[in-house]
Scaffold this motif. Structure first.
Motif, short mmCIF file in Angstrom:
data_model
loop_
_atom_site.label_atom_id
_atom_site.label_comp_id
_atom_site.label_asym_id
_atom_site.label_seq_id
_atom_site.Cartn_x
_atom_site.Cartn_y
_atom_site.Cartn_z
N PHE A 287 0.82 -1.21 0.00
CA PHE A 287 0.00 0.00 0.00
C PHE A 287 0.86 1.27 0.00
CE2 PHE A 287 -2.55 -3.39 1.79
CZ PHE A 287 -3.64 -3.34 0.95
N ASP A 288 2.12 1.13 -0.45
CA ASP A 288 3.05 2.26 -0.51
C ASP A 288 3.65 2.28 -1.91
OD1 ASP A 288 5.08 4.13 -0.25
OD2 ASP A 288 6.26 2.95 1.17
N ALA A 289 3.20 3.20 -2.73
CA ALA A 289 3.65 3.29 -4.12
C ALA A 289 5.15 3.54 -4.22
CB ALA A 289 2.88 4.37 -4.86
N GLU A 290 5.74 4.14 -3.17
CA GLU A 290 7.18 4.43 -3.21
C GLU A 290 8.01 3.32 -2.60
OE1 GLU A 290 7.64 9.12 -3.02
OE2 GLU A 290 6.53 8.34 -1.29
N ASP A 291 7.35 2.27 -2.11
CA ASP A 291 8.02 1.10 -1.54
C ASP A 291 9.12 1.47 -0.54
OD1 ASP A 291 6.52 -0.94 -2.81
OD2 ASP A 291 7.61 -0.54 -4.66
N ASP A 292 8.70 2.09 0.58
CA ASP A 292 9.61 2.47 1.67
C ASP A 292 10.72 3.40 1.15
OD1 ASP A 292 10.87 2.68 4.13
OD2 ASP A 292 11.85 0.73 3.97
N ALA A 293 10.30 4.58 0.73
CA ALA A 293 11.20 5.57 0.11
C ALA A 293 12.43 5.89 0.97
CB ALA A 293 10.43 6.85 -0.18
N ASP A 294 12.31 5.86 2.30
CA ASP A 294 13.46 6.22 3.15
C ASP A 294 14.26 4.99 3.60
OD1 ASP A 294 11.73 5.18 5.05
OD2 ASP A 294 11.56 7.05 6.20
N SER A 295 13.89 3.81 3.10
CA SER A 295 14.60 2.55 3.38
C SER A 295 14.79 2.26 4.87
CB SER A 295 15.96 2.54 2.67
OG SER A 295 15.79 2.69 1.29
N ASP A 296 13.78 2.55 5.66
CA ASP A 296 13.89 2.27 7.09
C ASP A 296 13.12 1.00 7.48
OD1 ASP A 296 11.28 3.10 6.83
OD2 ASP A 296 11.40 4.68 8.36
N SER A 297 12.71 0.23 6.48
CA SER A 297 11.96 -1.02 6.66
C SER A 297 10.55 -0.80 7.22
CB SER A 297 12.73 -2.01 7.56
OG SER A 297 13.94 -2.35 6.96
N ILE A 298 10.05 0.43 7.08
CA ILE A 298 8.67 0.73 7.45
C ILE A 298 8.02 1.30 6.20
CG2 ILE A 298 7.12 2.05 8.95
CD1 ILE A 298 9.44 2.28 10.95
N CYS A 299 7.00 0.63 5.73
CA CYS A 299 6.33 1.08 4.50
C CYS A 299 5.71 2.45 4.73
CB CYS A 299 5.24 0.08 4.10
SG CYS A 299 5.94 -1.53 3.62
N GLY A 300 5.70 3.26 3.71
CA GLY A 300 5.22 4.64 3.77
C GLY A 300 3.81 4.78 4.30
N ASP A 301 2.93 3.84 4.06
CA ASP A 301 1.56 3.95 4.54
C ASP A 301 1.47 3.76 6.06
OD1 ASP A 301 2.29 1.23 3.85
OD2 ASP A 301 0.20 0.68 4.26
N GLU A 302 2.56 3.26 6.68
CA GLU A 302 2.61 3.06 8.13
C GLU A 302 3.69 3.90 8.79
OE1 GLU A 302 3.17 -1.14 8.64
OE2 GLU A 302 1.34 -1.62 7.54
N SER B 161 5.48 7.10 10.08
CA SER B 161 5.09 8.47 10.48
C SER B 161 6.02 9.51 9.85
CB SER B 161 5.09 8.60 11.99
OG SER B 161 6.36 8.28 12.52
N CYS B 162 7.21 9.08 9.47
CA CYS B 162 8.16 9.98 8.79
C CYS B 162 8.60 9.27 7.51
CB CYS B 162 9.36 10.28 9.69
SG CYS B 162 8.95 11.13 11.23
N ARG B 163 7.79 9.38 6.50
CA ARG B 163 7.99 8.63 5.24
C ARG B 163 9.34 8.86 4.60
NH1 ARG B 163 2.72 7.62 2.37
NH2 ARG B 163 4.09 7.05 0.68
N TYR B 164 9.91 10.06 4.77
CA TYR B 164 11.15 10.36 4.07
C TYR B 164 12.31 10.57 5.04
CZ TYR B 164 7.81 10.95 0.35
OH TYR B 164 6.81 10.73 -0.57
N ASP B 165 12.18 10.05 6.25
CA ASP B 165 13.21 10.20 7.29
C ASP B 165 13.53 8.79 7.80
OD1 ASP B 165 14.84 10.70 9.44
OD2 ASP B 165 13.34 11.83 10.57
N ALA B 166 14.69 8.25 7.39
CA ALA B 166 15.08 6.90 7.75
C ALA B 166 15.23 6.73 9.26
CB ALA B 166 16.37 6.51 7.05
N GLU B 167 15.53 7.81 9.98
CA GLU B 167 15.70 7.72 11.43
C GLU B 167 14.38 7.94 12.16
OE1 GLU B 167 18.97 10.28 12.45
OE2 GLU B 167 20.14 9.45 10.82
N ASN B 168 13.35 8.30 11.45
CA ASN B 168 12.02 8.50 12.00
C ASN B 168 11.99 9.43 13.22
OD1 ASN B 168 10.47 6.86 10.21
ND2 ASN B 168 11.49 5.09 11.15
N ASP B 169 12.68 10.57 13.08
CA ASP B 169 12.67 11.53 14.21
C ASP B 169 12.19 12.89 13.80
OD1 ASP B 169 14.90 12.28 12.72
OD2 ASP B 169 16.29 11.93 14.35
#
Length: 180
Positions: free
Chosen positions: A155-170, A172-180
């Motif tokens: 459900f993420d067209a960008e397939d985890d754009a920030d490569s943090d192993s969390i899909c963009g639809d889930e 909270s920081c889609r483009y921040d690999a550190e999720n901060d």
């Protein structure tokens, strides 16, 4: 004796006024089929002059209007309904010329997916033979050209754009690999 105008001493059929009308060599007074030169050729007890199927002893047994001696499917009233050269009584799929093309045990004329042996396995109402995502009921929900059954982020067209192993639809920081 037969009033045919031919004197009895020269009349070959003395008791047959029509003098062997069917020319079969048997005088009409003793000929069981006086107007049938072949004398009931199919032996069905009907003389050819009154037999609608004079060479078919079963007299069109399948009642399709075609006598058995010329009927390609003498036992099939529908005369090979699916035109596959197999008569109905021998045809396992009498209305399916492809004879269960997908080999699923269901003839194509009653098979909702005649070319899909798995019968729309993902239940999306699109048969597998034409379904671009035959094992994905949502049919690539995120439109990223990767079917959901193979997409790590269905459900993420960008397939985890920030490569943090969390899909963009889930994430909270889609483009921040550190999720901060």
């Amino acid at each position: 004796a037969d009033s045919d105008g031919i004197c009895g001493d020269v009349d070959s059929c003395r008791y047959d006024a029509k003098n062997d009308a069917d020319s079969d060599g048997i005088c009409g007074d003793v000929d069981s089929c006086g107007y049938d030169a072949e004398n009931d050729a199919d032996s069905d007890q009907l003389c050819g002059d009154v037999d609608s199927c004079e060479y078919d002893a079963d007299n069109d047994v399948d009642a399709d209007g075609v006598c058995g001696d010329v009927d390609s499917c003498a036992q099939d009233a529908e005369n090979d309904a699916d035109s596959d050269s197999i008569c109905g009584h021998e045809d396992s799929c009498r209305y399916d010329a492809e004879h269960d093309a997908d080999s699923d045990g269901m003839c194509g004329d009653v098979d909702s997916c005649p070319y899909d042996a798995e019968h729309d396995v993902d239940s999306d109402t699109i048969c597998g033979d034409v379904d671009s995502c035959q094992y994905d009921g949502a049919n690539d929900a995120d439109s990223d050209s990767v079917c959901g059954d193979e997409d790590s982020c269905a459900f993420d067209a960008e397939d985890d754009a920030d490569s943090d192993s969390i899909c963009g639809d889930e994430d909270s920081c889609r483009y921040d690999a550190e999720n901060d």
